[in-house]
Design a protein around this motif. Structure first.
Motif, PDB file in Angstrom:
ATOM      1  N   SER A   1      -0.461 -18.026  87.131  1.00 39.55           N
ATOM      2  CA  SER A   1      -1.189 -19.344  86.519  1.00 39.55           C
ATOM      3  C   SER A   1      -1.254 -19.612  85.003  1.00 39.55           C
ATOM      4  N   SER A   2      -1.688 -18.630  84.254  1.00 41.31           N
ATOM      5  CA  SER A   2      -1.799 -18.475  83.067  1.00 41.31           C
ATOM      6  C   SER A   2      -0.467 -18.585  82.139  1.00 41.31           C
ATOM      7  N   GLY A   3       0.394 -17.878  82.690  1.00 39.45           N
ATOM      8  CA  GLY A   3       1.856 -17.821  82.057  1.00 39.45           C
ATOM      9  C   GLY A   3       2.384 -19.322  82.121  1.00 39.45           C
TER      10      GLY A   3
ATOM     11  N   GLY B   1       2.094  -8.380  73.171  1.00 37.40           N
ATOM     12  CA  GLY B   1       1.372  -7.331  72.978  1.00 37.40           C
ATOM     13  C   GLY B   1       1.523  -6.390  74.302  1.00 37.40           C
ATOM     14  N   ARG B   2       0.950  -5.407  74.603  1.00 41.23           N
ATOM     15  CA  ARG B   2       0.892  -4.409  75.552  1.00 41.23           C
ATOM     16  C   ARG B   2      -0.228  -4.409  76.824  1.00 41.23           C
ATOM     17  N   GLY B   3      -1.034  -5.704  76.496  1.00 40.16           N
ATOM     18  CA  GLY B   3      -2.055  -5.936  77.407  1.00 40.16           C
ATOM     19  C   GLY B   3      -1.651  -7.069  78.440  1.00 40.16           C
ATOM     20  N   ASN B   4      -2.742  -7.704  78.991  1.00 38.18           N
ATOM     21  CA  ASN B   4      -2.428  -8.714  79.875  1.00 38.18           C
ATOM     22  C   ASN B   4      -2.143 -10.280  79.022  1.00 38.18           C
ATOM     23  N   ASN B   5      -2.741 -10.172  77.610  1.00 45.51           N
ATOM     24  CA  ASN B   5      -2.146 -11.114  76.854  1.00 45.51           C
ATOM     25  C   ASN B   5      -0.723 -11.337  77.056  1.00 45.51           C
TER      26      ASN B   5
ATOM     27  N   GLY C   1       1.370  -9.956  79.031  1.00 48.03           N
ATOM     28  CA  GLY C   1       1.574 -10.319  80.593  1.00 48.03           C
ATOM     29  C   GLY C   1       1.684 -11.772  80.594  1.00 48.03           C
ATOM     30  N   ASP C   2       0.816 -12.399  79.938  1.00 51.47           N
ATOM     31  CA  ASP C   2       0.813 -14.205  80.542  1.00 51.47           C
ATOM     32  C   ASP C   2       2.134 -14.603  79.901  1.00 51.47           C
ATOM     33  N   ALA C   3       2.542 -14.218  78.626  1.00 48.70           N
ATOM     34  CA  ALA C   3       3.887 -14.507  77.929  1.00 48.70           C
ATOM     35  C   ALA C   3       5.033 -14.188  78.746  1.00 48.70           C
TER      36      ALA C   3
ATOM     37  N   MET D   1       0.238 -11.692  71.512  1.00 42.36           N
ATOM     38  CA  MET D   1      -0.156 -10.085  71.047  1.00 42.36           C
ATOM     39  C   MET D   1      -1.452  -9.537  71.622  1.00 42.36           C
ATOM     40  N   LEU D   2      -2.456 -10.376  71.393  1.00 43.88           N
ATOM     41  CA  LEU D   2      -3.761  -9.988  71.804  1.00 43.88           C
ATOM     42  C   LEU D   2      -4.517 -11.228  72.179  1.00 43.88           C
ATOM     43  N   GLY D   3      -5.499 -10.932  73.211  1.00 42.74           N
ATOM     44  CA  GLY D   3      -6.495 -12.118  73.500  1.00 42.74           C
ATOM     45  C   GLY D   3      -7.789 -11.314  73.501  1.00 42.74           C
ATOM     46  N   THR D   4      -8.399 -11.383  74.543  1.00 45.82           N
ATOM     47  CA  THR D   4     -10.022 -10.888  74.623  1.00 45.82           C
ATOM     48  C   THR D   4      -9.852  -9.353  74.461  1.00 45.82           C
ATOM     49  N   GLY D   5      -8.706  -8.637  74.369  1.00 45.97           N
ATOM     50  CA  GLY D   5      -8.970  -7.237  74.542  1.00 45.97           C
ATOM     51  C   GLY D   5      -8.940  -6.778  73.038  1.00 45.97           C
ATOM     52  N   VAL D   6      -9.010  -7.633  71.985  1.00 45.60           N
ATOM     53  CA  VAL D   6      -8.972  -7.172  70.727  1.00 45.60           C
ATOM     54  C   VAL D   6     -10.005  -6.508  70.275  1.00 45.60           C
ATOM     55  N   THR D   7      -9.910  -5.269  69.470  1.00 43.64           N
ATOM     56  CA  THR D   7     -10.945  -4.565  69.107  1.00 43.64           C
ATOM     57  C   THR D   7     -10.803  -4.334  67.477  1.00 43.64           C
ATOM     58  N   GLY D   8     -11.477  -4.661  66.632  1.00 46.52           N
ATOM     59  CA  GLY D   8     -11.648  -4.492  65.437  1.00 46.52           C
ATOM     60  C   GLY D   8     -10.345  -5.182  64.635  1.00 46.52           C
ATOM     61  N   ALA D   9     -10.112  -4.841  63.620  1.00 43.56           N
ATOM     62  CA  ALA D   9      -8.888  -5.705  62.772  1.00 43.56           C
ATOM     63  C   ALA D   9      -7.553  -5.261  63.413  1.00 43.56           C
ATOM     64  N   LEU D  10      -6.563  -6.063  63.224  1.00 46.37           N
ATOM     65  CA  LEU D  10      -5.094  -5.755  63.937  1.00 46.37           C
ATOM     66  C   LEU D  10      -4.702  -4.619  63.329  1.00 46.37           C
ATOM     67  N   ARG D  11      -4.350  -3.535  64.153  1.00 50.39           N
ATOM     68  CA  ARG D  11      -3.523  -2.559  63.552  1.00 50.39           C
ATOM     69  C   ARG D  11      -1.886  -2.799  63.579  1.00 50.39           C
TER      70      ARG D  11
ATOM     71  N   PRO E   1       1.759  -2.331  64.915  1.00 54.61           N
ATOM     72  CA  PRO E   1       2.742  -3.473  64.173  1.00 54.61           C
ATOM     73  C   PRO E   1       2.277  -4.863  64.254  1.00 54.61           C
ATOM     74  N   GLU E   2       0.950  -5.206  65.063  1.00 56.61           N
ATOM     75  CA  GLU E   2       0.453  -6.252  65.406  1.00 56.61           C
ATOM     76  C   GLU E   2       0.326  -7.014  64.106  1.00 56.61           C
ATOM     77  N   ALA E   3      -0.489  -6.221  62.956  1.00 54.50           N
ATOM     78  CA  ALA E   3      -0.928  -6.750  61.739  1.00 54.50           C
ATOM     79  C   ALA E   3       0.463  -7.360  61.053  1.00 54.50           C
TER      80      ALA E   3
ATOM     81  N   SER F   1      -0.698 -20.248  70.471  1.00 50.15           N
ATOM     82  CA  SER F   1      -1.554 -18.762  70.894  1.00 50.15           C
ATOM     83  C   SER F   1      -1.830 -18.738  72.201  1.00 50.15           C
ATOM     84  N   VAL F   2      -1.853 -17.638  72.879  1.00 49.25           N
ATOM     85  CA  VAL F   2      -1.992 -17.409  74.387  1.00 49.25           C
ATOM     86  C   VAL F   2      -3.633 -16.855  74.372  1.00 49.25           C
ATOM     87  N   ASP F   3      -4.557 -17.793  74.963  1.00 51.79           N
ATOM     88  CA  ASP F   3      -5.921 -17.704  75.216  1.00 51.79           C
ATOM     89  C   ASP F   3      -6.730 -17.532  73.735  1.00 51.79           C
TER      90      ASP F   3
HETATM   91  N1  LIG Z   1      -9.936 -12.706  82.483  1.00 52.16           N
HETATM   92  C1  LIG Z   1      -9.013 -13.750  82.919  1.00 52.16           C
HETATM   93  O1  LIG Z   1      -9.483 -14.586  83.771  1.00 52.16           O
HETATM   94  C2  LIG Z   1      -7.637 -13.618  82.645  1.00 52.16           C
HETATM   95  C3  LIG Z   1      -7.168 -13.083  81.559  1.00 52.16           C
HETATM   96  N2  LIG Z   1      -6.001 -12.918  81.162  1.00 52.16           N
HETATM   97  C4  LIG Z   1      -5.301 -12.560  79.965  1.00 52.16           C
HETATM   98  O2  LIG Z   1      -5.425 -11.323  79.859  1.00 52.16           O
HETATM   99  C5  LIG Z   1      -6.094 -11.006  78.328  1.00 52.16           C
HETATM  100  C6  LIG Z   1      -7.012 -10.103  78.159  1.00 52.16           C
HETATM  101  O3  LIG Z   1      -6.075  -8.945  78.571  1.00 52.16           O
HETATM  102  P1  LIG Z   1      -6.495  -7.472  78.043  1.00 52.16           P
HETATM  103  O4  LIG Z   1      -5.290  -6.467  78.653  1.00 52.16           O
HETATM  104  O5  LIG Z   1      -7.892  -7.154  78.436  1.00 52.16           O
HETATM  105  O6  LIG Z   1      -6.323  -7.428  76.469  1.00 52.16           O
HETATM  106  P2  LIG Z   1      -5.333  -7.773  75.505  1.00 52.16           P
HETATM  107  O7  LIG Z   1      -4.118  -8.186  75.928  1.00 52.16           O
HETATM  108  O8  LIG Z   1      -6.276  -8.943  74.753  1.00 52.16           O
HETATM  109  O9  LIG Z   1      -5.422  -6.618  74.406  1.00 52.16           O
HETATM  110  C7  LIG Z   1      -5.184  -5.286  74.954  1.00 52.16           C
HETATM  111  C8  LIG Z   1      -4.235  -4.520  74.050  1.00 52.16           C
HETATM  112  O10 LIG Z   1      -4.297  -4.872  72.736  1.00 52.16           O
HETATM  113  C9  LIG Z   1      -4.418  -3.444  72.032  1.00 52.16           C
HETATM  114  N3  LIG Z   1      -5.307  -3.713  70.878  1.00 52.16           N
HETATM  115  C10 LIG Z   1      -6.681  -3.839  71.142  1.00 52.16           C
HETATM  116  N4  LIG Z   1      -7.220  -4.008  69.703  1.00 52.16           N
HETATM  117  C11 LIG Z   1      -6.343  -4.021  69.091  1.00 52.16           C
HETATM  118  C12 LIG Z   1      -6.120  -3.924  67.700  1.00 52.16           C
HETATM  119  N5  LIG Z   1      -7.189  -4.305  66.693  1.00 52.16           N
HETATM  120  N6  LIG Z   1      -4.709  -3.832  66.920  1.00 52.16           N
HETATM  121  C13 LIG Z   1      -3.788  -3.674  67.690  1.00 52.16           C
HETATM  122  N7  LIG Z   1      -3.742  -3.811  69.148  1.00 52.16           N
HETATM  123  C14 LIG Z   1      -5.023  -3.740  69.495  1.00 52.16           C
HETATM  124  C15 LIG Z   1      -4.897  -2.495  73.140  1.00 52.16           C
HETATM  125  O11 LIG Z   1      -4.566  -1.341  72.937  1.00 52.16           O
HETATM  126  C16 LIG Z   1      -4.153  -3.068  74.370  1.00 52.16           C
HETATM  127  O12 LIG Z   1      -2.811  -2.662  74.310  1.00 52.16           O
HETATM  128  C17 LIG Z   1      -6.727 -12.422  78.154  1.00 52.16           C
HETATM  129  O13 LIG Z   1      -6.932 -12.666  76.763  1.00 52.16           O
HETATM  130  C18 LIG Z   1      -5.803 -13.332  78.857  1.00 52.16           C
HETATM  131  O14 LIG Z   1      -4.643 -13.656  78.100  1.00 52.16           O
HETATM  132  C19 LIG Z   1      -5.098 -13.236  82.388  1.00 52.16           C
HETATM  133  O15 LIG Z   1      -3.799 -12.829  82.207  1.00 52.16           O
HETATM  134  C20 LIG Z   1      -5.296 -14.350  83.129  1.00 52.16           C
HETATM  135  C21 LIG Z   1      -6.705 -14.335  83.613  1.00 52.16           C
END
Ligand SMILES: NC(=O)C1=CN([C@@H]2O[C@H](COP(=O)(O)OP(=O)(O)OC[C@H]3O[C@@H](n4cnc5c(N)ncnc54)[C@H](O)[C@@H]3O)[C@@H](O)[C@H]2O)[C@H](O)CC1
Ligand SMILES: [K+]
Length: 478
Positions: A27-29, A51-55, A57-59, A125-135, A137-139, A154-156
């Motif tokens: 649904s997000s995508g 990026g490599r997380g669910n953010n 994944g949405d794309a 690249m990143l959504g709610t999973g970001v921690t700290g300053a972008l590393r 190759p995201e930066a 931007s996604v999310d």
């Molecule tokens: N919550 C919901 O209902 C839904 C959320 N969706 C999407 O999911 C993301 C959150 O996904 P998550 O896997 O938790 O985290 P991210 O993809 O945002 O990032 C994790 C990813 O990024 C790397 N990372 C973390 N900090 C840094 C940094 N400073 N520099 C570089 N890389 C970083 C980390 O290692 C991980 O690889 C949410 O935002 C939504 O878009 C669902 O898809 C829909 C429902």
């Protein structure tokens, strides 16, 4: 408006209701693709920077909904490093569908994306999973995106921005449009760019009804030591001795490290006899009375949470003592049983969780109703009126403070047996040592009910309060 940690809990609750995360991602995508369509026409070149997380994944999902566009899906880092199964499955689907993808393992490959020639860039690249300053190759990718004047969706949340605060610890993507999910995020309000809040099919029940997602955050820090997981004082006993012992033992079983019991000397030996783990502090007399208040206030000052009420009885001098205690106490307290009637009239700086059944709620001056939705409204109004958190026990437990309401649906009619309310007070008190009032009350109601359901499976209507205590840890694990 929803914070990231609450969104994660709601997400988990939705999964428990039978709406899997992969469905939410679909649904997000889809929502991302719909917004791209409002920005550029079919046939346009879209580059999804993922990026490599669910953010990301949405794309990967959005790419499938843009078949009539010239889409390139670029992942930063190796696909093998994709961190979640639902993102990986959607990446794999792109490969199987032979849709164009690129792997960016070094920032020099970014030029190859020709971002400046794209008609629209999707920043995933990143959504709610970001921690700290972008590393990297995201930066570098964020800088490359910002260097173009290509419209960016931007996604999310714009990558690099903290969804709760709107701040960025380092570089962040300058988005032209953000597509966020389910509810807006506090950090987006401060960005002066259009935000689309997409409904992704999470029912209100995932927020209203307490679920497994609400249990998050209970992990014990590895380096913790005794006393880190809560010290409590139960102020109870007098006419009854079982109640304070049940509350105290429940608090221990729910995870508290140390539980003290302040009780009348006349019942101290009896209460100690229930468990050697209780630290009993007798005060003179056979009931809680004003002359014991100073001692109890001093004891309470050393604890994280107080549980005031179990077994105290309702003698006038006991209620006077409760009132005097609450006037002097400014910490956290669970108030239960006969002590509850004092709360609406006492001036206190304490942060209270009141745990009445519906009869006690009426005695406090509140109103109730057999219909749980109407009851929830009435309880929320009364909670706001008294300025405290209420947990009103019933087939559906209603938890409310002046901000929000939660409903706990666990539990069963076998739990009307005496003592289950004392166990609940102990569970809530234990959780209150490490959680905010509404959260402690909601999770406490949920866990107590789950323990009661586990007990019912074995003992049916023959279940007794101590059966719940024995099942509290298992209830947390469910
Ligand atoms: N919550 C919901 O209902 C839904 C959320 N969706 C999407 O999911 C993301 C959150 O996904 P998550 O896997 O938790 O985290 P991210 O993809 O945002 O990032 C994790 C990813 O990024 C790397 N990372 C973390 N900090 C840094 C940094 N400073 N520099 C570089 N890389 C970083 C980390 O290692 C991980 O690889 C949410 O935002 C939504 O878009 C669902 O898809 C829909 C429902
Ligand atoms: K993003």
């Amino acid at each position: 408006m929803i914070r990231a940690d609450r969104m994660a809990a709601v997400d988990a609750n939705a999964a428990a209701l039978g709406i899997p995360r992969k469905q939410l991602m679909e649904s997000s995508g889809n929502a991302v693709a719909r917004v791209v369509r409002t920005e550029v026409d079919p046939g346009s070149r879209i580059v999804l920077v993922c990026g490599r997380g669910n953010n990301g994944g949405d794309a990967f999902v959005a790419a499938r909904f843009l078949g009539d566009y010239d889409v390139e899906t670029a992942i930063l880092g190796r696909p093998a490093a994709i961190g979640t199964d639902i993102a990986r499955e959607n990446w794999d689907a792109l490969q199987e569908a032979d849709l164009p993808t690129t792997t960016i393992t070094d920032t020099i490959h970014l030029d190859g994306l020709a971002l400046e020639d794209a008609d629209c860039i999707v920043d995933a690249m990143l959504g709610t999973g970001v921690t700290g300053a972008l590393r990297e190759p995201e930066a570098s990718a964020a800088r490359a995106i910002n260097a173009t004047d290509t419209p960016v969706v931007s996604v999310d949340v714009p990558s690099g921005v903290d969804a709760d605060t709107g701040d960025a610890a380092g570089v962040a993507v300058d988005a032209d449009h953000v597509v966020t999910f389910h509810d807006s995020k506090p950090g987006l309000e401060s960005l002066d760019i259009p935000v689309t809040v997409a409904d992704i099919g999470i029912p209100e029940a995932a927020e209203l009804f307490v679920g497994p997602g609400d249990l998050r955050g209970r992990g014990r820090a590895a380096e913790s030591h005794k006393g880190d997981h809560g010290e409590l004082l139960v102020i109870g006993g007098g006419p009854y001795t079982g109640a304070p012992a049940l509350s105290a033992q429940a608090a221990l079983r729910a995870g508290a490290d140390l539980v003290h019991v302040a009780c009348p000397a006349s019942v101290a030996a009896q209460i100690q006899s229930y468990s050697e783990n209780l630290i009993v502090h007798p005060f003179e007399g056979d009931r809680f009375a004003p002359r014991a208040v100073d001692t109890v206030v001093d004891l309470a000052a050393e604890q994280d949470v107080v549980i005031c009420g179990p077994g105290l009885g309702s003698h006038d001098e006991t209620l006077a003592a409760v009132e005097s205690f609450l006037e002097s106490y400014s910490g956290r307290a669970v108030v239960d049983a006969d002590a509850l009637s004092v709360v609406p009239r006492v001036e206190t700086d304490a942060t209270l969780i009141c745990t009445p059944h519906q009869g006690e709620l009426i005695k406090m001056g509140g109103e109730t109703d057999d219909d749980w939705e109407r009851r929830a409204e009435l309880v929320a109004e009364f909670a706001a009126e008294i300025g405290q958190t209420l947990l009103v026990k019933g087939a559906y437990d209603v938890i409310a403070d002046s901000d929000e309401t939660r409903i706990s649906r666990t539990g069963n009619p076998g739990m009307t047996v005496g003592g289950t309310g004392d166990v609940l007070a102990g569970v809530v008190g234990s959780l209150f040592t490490g959680r905010e009032p509404r959260d402690a009350a909601a999770v406490g109601a949920y866990i107590n009910g789950r323990a009661g359901d586990l007990a019912f499976e074995e003992a049916g209507y023959g279940l007794v309060a101590t059966d719940l205590i024995e099942r509290l840890q298992e209830a947390f694990e469910q």
